[in-house]
Design an enzyme around this catalytic site. Structure first.
Site, PDB file in Angstrom:
ATOM      1  N   GLU A 187       5.999   4.682  -1.277  1.00 33.10           N
ATOM      2  CA  GLU A 187       5.550   3.973  -2.115  1.00 33.10           C
ATOM      3  C   GLU A 187       3.873   4.287  -2.817  1.00 33.10           C
ATOM      4  O   GLU A 187       3.541   4.327  -3.770  1.00 33.10           O
ATOM      5  CB  GLU A 187       4.615   2.761  -0.747  1.00 33.10           C
ATOM      6  CG  GLU A 187       5.289   1.444  -0.834  1.00 33.10           C
ATOM      7  CD  GLU A 187       6.844   2.170   0.161  1.00 33.10           C
ATOM      8  OE1 GLU A 187       6.273   3.489   0.904  1.00 33.10           O
ATOM      9  OE2 GLU A 187       7.590   1.517   0.631  1.00 33.10           O
ATOM     10  N   HIS A 229       6.062  -8.850   6.877  1.00 30.99           N
ATOM     11  CA  HIS A 229       6.704  -9.278   5.563  1.00 30.99           C
ATOM     12  C   HIS A 229       5.843 -10.713   5.424  1.00 30.99           C
ATOM     13  O   HIS A 229       6.759 -11.623   4.771  1.00 30.99           O
ATOM     14  CB  HIS A 229       8.226  -9.389   5.914  1.00 30.99           C
ATOM     15  CG  HIS A 229       9.226  -8.278   5.853  1.00 30.99           C
ATOM     16  ND1 HIS A 229       8.656  -8.086   7.624  1.00 30.99           N
ATOM     17  CD2 HIS A 229       9.805  -7.456   6.007  1.00 30.99           C
ATOM     18  CE1 HIS A 229      10.068  -6.650   7.295  1.00 30.99           C
ATOM     19  NE2 HIS A 229      10.394  -6.783   6.314  1.00 30.99           N
TER      20      HIS A 229
END
Lengths: 386, 435
Positions: free
Chosen positions: A137, A207
């Protein structure tokens, strides 16, 4: 930085106290409505535009036509039924078609993305423009910044907002500050970072997160969160073309569940403007992303609100803010502080925040974590009866 | 041109030369029946060699082929190398007098910086760490621009006085503005390289060149950057300046492997280690590395070995963690500028008189620029609030500027800390005080 955030507010009108009992009998309102039920859910939301006519009347909508079509605004415009992931894909396709310098990349996006937002784009535009990155990322964000620094349009995806934190340094120390620190001589205005956000029913700790508040203090960044397919398309196209780096957070539970008629042409919706969905005079209800549908449900648990003509907290005197992220130092805190500064003499009740608790998002406890319709309703009642 | 002298890593040669039993389906790795660990990227189990052209006294080493350079080019190399310590000394002393807030020197790395700068094309995009001022000077940035940035005055084209000293930048010189967070420029460089690849008129002509220290190579962004530029792939040349120290931390506490170079093959990229105190070796190595970067369209890594002679910065006293004698020894035995001067003298291109004249001229130039920079005011005070965003100014910034305007009207003339500071800004800060 409220100006850089699209927030949706739902001021609404009075209700009768007797409705409270009615509400309590329907306290599981965040669920799909009961068979033959009367409460809206995402599937039946009145906020979503079910017809072409409604879609074309979306407030703030501006066409980005190749030719000047001023004056013949909606003539001949077509719409297509889309959910949020299809609307995102449509926006990306338009961005790639109209801008040869635009590229789309991230983890697993070449086959269509884990949420299907990039379906078919690699085939259509080639692997040089739509490509997978290694799983890093901070690398994705840094790579995107480098491309944008060269004037290219870099549309990067972080697979879940929960995993944007390794890129926090690149986004907050670098992307946000490049224009400022270089005296305006370098910039990364072509940078857009898309990322799925908010709870999804069973996402657990990693999530489900809503990290918008962490980025709100980073001057130089814009944070944008849509609530529907039309917004996803219009706001994403605006974000991609905005001359500033934008973090675009897509409420992932809406990818498939929120469906409406979406204009197929290239259009923009303005960044930094809240939208009033329901006018009212007694209380202002303010939110963004997924909770907008919980708010709608909560409102229907009251009387149908009569139309009003005021949109501001200064007029209604009461404010309830709803967001999924935890309360402490969340975006609601910023809004509440600004409102009490600007509307101190008009406030008839303390500003109320309905938010996730200050805990991580625990898997089996999610129904009790999110600010659902009954919590919103309760806050409305508390605020109105203060 | 000289690639036969570039040490090549033969890491692809099988470590175990016994008969192998085919390959795994998703790998070219030969299957072998004997258990064998390895801990070297060289086939010989030795350390990666260091490429050198000139020895410590400026003589070509046996077997080395000198790059074809003429006298004018050699003099340009030398003058630029000499300019760096001249600037360092003045800026260091100016900082000690409190006239600028900070300085980071590059004493000991003159050959690494100038040799690599000379090997790049002038419009290759450079992303640096903070010891790469020499690249800008090589490209004609000018001493005045250096001083303007360090003083943060109205002529600061790097950043309107917003960043600390030595955080230079200039799109005109294809030098991306320096930022303090270490290694963030490394994955950015991969993105810059990819953008160049997608720019038709630069695709087969320009590369991204990225500098960083061996300490910064411990950051996650180093891993990300080399990985991306090799995998995606992007024409990006990574130049690691291994000067032995990250502030107080010696490189022995920074890594346990064979320096930074040993990591290159792990990312599948061509890699070379070069004597960073030998400007000709750096020139040759970086030229060839640049050629490969362009030809392959993907990452190449150069590790330049040097020694940080100066303190880490003006906020650091390096004798707190290393012996003064060690530094003095290194300066005497292995001085990159002296080494090249001896070479120049042997060629008949340089002599003691010219040395004196150059030093005097550089010092005069630097002092002149320093005096000019010192006398200039800062930008307008209102620049504090500009360039945060492009486009419509957000309401919060507009309101906060107005709040400062109100405060300046109330206290600007009476609150001593503000009154003194206001006088340093262009027009005495009147753009805000009289707004």
């Amino acid at each position: 930085m409220l100006a850089s955030r699209r927030l949706s507010s739902i001021p609404f009108a009075s209700h009768s106290r007797s409705r409270i009992y009615f509400i309590r009998r329907n306290s599981s309102a965040a669920e799909p409505p009961p068979a033959g039920g009367h409460l809206p859910s995402i599937a039946t939301s009145q906020i979503l535009k079910s017809t072409k006519e409604k879609a074309l009347r979306t407030p703030g909508l501006l066409w980005n036509d190749d030719e000047d079509t001023t004056g013949i605004v909606n003539v001949g415009r077509e719409c297509r039924k889309m959910n949020v992931y299809q609307a995102v894909r449509d926006a990306l396709s338009i961005a790639l078609t109209k801008d040869d310098n635009a590229v789309v990349f991230g983890e697993d996006i070449a086959f269509g993305g884990v949420f299907r937002c990039t379906m078919g784009l690699a085939e259509e535009f080639g692997r040089e423009r739509v490509f997978n990155t290694p799983l890093t990322e901070q690398g994705i964000a840094g790579f995107a910044i480098g491309m944008a620094a060269m004037g290219h349009t870099a549309i990067a995806e972080i697979q879940f907002a929960d995993y944007i934190f390794p890129a926090f340094d690149q986004l907050v120390n670098e992307a946000a500050k490049i224009r400022y620190r270089s005296g305006g001589r370098f910039n990364v205005g072509g940078l857009t970072v898309r990322t799925p956000t908010m709870s999804v029913g069973h996402g657990g700790l990693y999530h489900s997160q809503s990290p918008e508040g962490f980025f709100m203090g980073a001057s130089g960044l814009k944070v944008v969160i849509p609530r529907s397919p039309i917004q996803a398309k219009g706001l994403l196209l605006s974000s991609i073309r905005d001359p500033n780096p934008v973090i675009f957070m897509e409420p992932k539970i809406l990818y498939r569940s929120a469906i409406e008629q979406v204009p197929i042409d290239d259009f923009a919706l303005p960044l930094g403007r809240a939208e009033t969905l329901v006018a009212g005079a007694d209380l202002t209800l303010l939110t963004w992303g997924t909770p907008i549908y919980h708010c709608e449900t909560a409102l229907h648990m009251l009387d149908d609100p009569p139309p009003g003509d005021s949109r501001s907290v200064a007029r209604t005197g009461r404010l309830v803010i709803v967001h999924e992220a935890g309360m402490t130092a969340g975006v609601g805190a910023e809004i509440a502080a600004e409102i009490q500064k600007r509307c101190f003499l008009r406030l008839a009740a303390p500003v109320k925040r309905v938010t996730g608790w200050d805990t991580p998002v625990a898997l089996q406890y999610e129904k009790f974590y999110i600010p659902d319709a009954v919590r919103i309703l309760d806050s409305i009642v508390e605020t109105l009866s203060y | 041109m000289l690639c036969k002298f570039t040490p090549r890593l033969r890491s692809l040669r099988p470590l175990n030369r016994s008969v192998h039993l085919g390959h795994l389906p998703n790998s070219r790795s030969p299957i072998v029946p004997t258990l064998s660990f390895f801990n070297s990227v060289t086939a010989s189990d030795e350390k990666i060699p260091t490429f050198r052209v000139l020895d410590g006294v400026g003589k070509p080493v046996d077997g080395a082929q000198l790059p074809e350079i003429d006298e004018a080019f050699a003099r340009k190399l030398y003058e630029n190398m000499q300019l760096l310590p001249t600037l360092d000394v003045v800026l260091y002393n100016v900082q000690r007098q409190g006239k600028i807030s900070f300085h980071v020197g590059l004493h000991g790395e003159e050959a690494t910086i100038i040799g690599s700068a000379a090997a790049l094309e002038l419009d290759d995009e450079v992303l640096g760490q903070y010891r790469e001022m020499g690249v800008l000077l090589w490209r004609g940035f000018g001493i005045d621009s250096v001083m303007a940035q360090c003083f943060g005055n109205q002529d600061d084209i790097s950043g309107k006085g917003r960043q600390m000293p030595v955080h230079f930048g200039s799109p005109q010189h294809h030098f991306h503005t320096i930022s303090s967070p270490l290694a963030t420029q490394i994955p950015q460089a991969a993105g810059v390289g990819y953008a160049l690849r997608r720019t038709p008129d630069r695709r087969s002509r320009s590369i991204a060149a990225c500098y960083f220290g061996e300490g910064a190579a411990s950051e996650g962004d180093f891993h990300a950057g080399l990985l991306l530029a090799s995998t995606i792939p992007s024409p990006t040349l990574f130049i690691a300046r291994n000067n032995g120290f990250a502030i107080s931390t010696p490189s022995s506490e920074q890594y346990y492997g064979d320096g930074i170079a040993s990591r290159g093959p792990g990312y599948g990229i061509d890699t070379v280690r070069v004597d960073g105190n030998d400007v000709l070796a750096v020139l040759v190595a970086v030229r060839e590395a640049r050629r490969r970067t362009l030809e392959q369209g993907r990452a190449v890594l150069v590790e330049a070995m040097s020694y940080r002679v100066g303190h880490h910065s003006t906020s650091d006293d390096s004798f707190a963690y290393r012996q003064r004698s060690e530094v003095e020894d290194r300066k005497r035995i292995d001085n990159p500028i002296a080494r090249f001067r001896l070479f120049m003298e042997a060629q008949g291109w340089w002599n003691a008189e010219e040395e004196e004249a150059l030093k005097a001229r550089l010092k005069a130039d630097v002092m002149k620029a320093f005096k000019r920079a010192e006398a200039l005011p800062r930008c307008e005070l209102g620049e504090l609030f500009t360039d945060v965003y492009a486009g419509e100014e957000p309401w919060n910034i507009r309101e906060q500027r107005n709040e400062l305007v109100g405060l300046l009207k109330k206290y600007g003339k009476t609150w001593e800390p503000w009154r003194t500071e206001l006088s340093k800004f262009k027009n005495g800060g009147k753009d805000l005080t009289q707004a």
